[in-house]
Write a protein that holds these residues in place. Sequence first.
Motif, PDB file in Angstrom:
ATOM      1  N   HIS A  11     -30.845  45.021  26.544  1.00  0.00           N
ATOM      2  CA  HIS A  11     -31.205  44.708  27.937  1.00  0.00           C
ATOM      3  C   HIS A  11     -32.548  45.334  28.303  1.00  0.00           C
ATOM      4  O   HIS A  11     -32.827  46.468  27.914  1.00  0.00           O
ATOM      5  CB  HIS A  11     -30.122  45.218  28.890  1.00  0.00           C
ATOM      6  N   ASP A  16     -30.682  45.152  33.638  1.00  0.00           N
ATOM      7  CA  ASP A  16     -30.377  46.556  33.924  1.00  0.00           C
ATOM      8  C   ASP A  16     -30.693  47.492  32.771  1.00  0.00           C
ATOM      9  O   ASP A  16     -30.039  48.518  32.602  1.00  0.00           O
ATOM     10  CB  ASP A  16     -28.917  46.696  34.380  1.00  0.00           C
ATOM     11  N   HIS A  41     -28.587  40.129  31.475  1.00  0.00           N
ATOM     12  CA  HIS A  41     -27.562  39.478  32.291  1.00  0.00           C
ATOM     13  C   HIS A  41     -28.218  38.382  33.141  1.00  0.00           C
ATOM     14  O   HIS A  41     -29.115  38.676  33.950  1.00  0.00           O
ATOM     15  CB  HIS A  41     -26.898  40.476  33.245  1.00  0.00           C
ATOM     16  N   HIS A 252     -29.434  49.855  26.718  1.00  0.00           N
ATOM     17  CA  HIS A 252     -29.869  49.745  28.117  1.00  0.00           C
ATOM     18  C   HIS A 252     -30.874  50.857  28.438  1.00  0.00           C
ATOM     19  O   HIS A 252     -31.108  51.147  29.623  1.00  0.00           O
ATOM     20  CB  HIS A 252     -28.694  49.908  29.079  1.00  0.00           C
TER      21      HIS A 252
HETATM   22 ZN    ZN Z   1     -25.992  45.635  31.552  1.00  0.00          ZN
END
Ligand code: ZN
Length: 290
Positions: A11, A16, A41, A252
């Motif tokens: 990501h 995020d 996402h 992330h």
């Molecule tokens: Zn996420």
Amino acid sequence: MSEGVIDLHTHTTCSDGSASPERLIELARAKGARAVAITDHDTVAAFPEARAAADRFGIEFVCGIEISAEYSPGTMHILGYCVDDASKAFTEKLDELKRAREERNPQIASRLQALGLDVDYDEVVRVAGNEVVGRPHFARVMVEKGYAASIKDAFDKYLKKGAAAYIEKARLSPADSIALIRNAGGVAVLAHPYQLNLSSAEELEGLIAELVEGGLDGIEALYSRHSPAQRASYVEIAERHELLVTGGSDYHGSYKPDISIVDGLGDLEIPYGLLEAVKLRAPGGSLVPA
Ligand code: ZN
Ligand code: AMP
Ligand code: FE
Ligand code: FE
């Protein structure tokens, strides 16, 4: 030539994550990856910058997406690979999913305020800095203001399913999530199946059979938070259903500080051959540059 390792679940700041698309590509290359997928996402906003960076750093970029499907009691995410970001039907549906977030997010802020926390939605949007605003951004603001000790603590106390500030958002059904990806020329993969929270092997079997009926192509068996036993068991299920096996870290950046790109918690090693199989199975596979 099938040598090399890959990461098929990451990501960026477009959703995020904390690394920009370019920085993420650079980090994956520095870890020795031969290919990396960005699976933000509900958005493909990272692709142009990622493609340019991948060319520059000499690494293969895979177009990915992660969709949250309607499901309970756990969490069901469907990953898409080799999706065509020029498909209008695809990007329009992603815009709808983003609008569903815009419905939900201010309600999370109101709920937090009702619980006595001084968290303004504008601050959360500022922290997110980009188009998709998610719960991890709320968590970041809560940590900064001392309401939680960590991102995870913010989820446990307020944001996770069932917690005081959890608000549902409109989602696609599992079958519609799969169809969205396949109609965009992509391959649909069940993400991190441990998060389904199923209590028995029979339940999982039933669910996989249902998803296969809906067009599922693969299972993300090699996932950073899966134990070796879970990885083996999901590989076995995938093979039995003639599904692809995929793998990724779910990097992330600082939003999941224990997870590194490419090697996850330190023990991930995802072979390039899995990506070759994904590309062969992609409905629009011939359009995907090698
Ligand atoms: Zn996420
Ligand atoms: P959202 O898409 O806004 O519903 O937020 C989903 C994101 O929150 C995903 O990136 C998850 O990895 C993250 N997330 C969900 N549950 C937790 C948790 N208990 N601790 C930390 N992050 C979580
Ligand atoms: Fe996920
Ligand atoms: Fe993810």
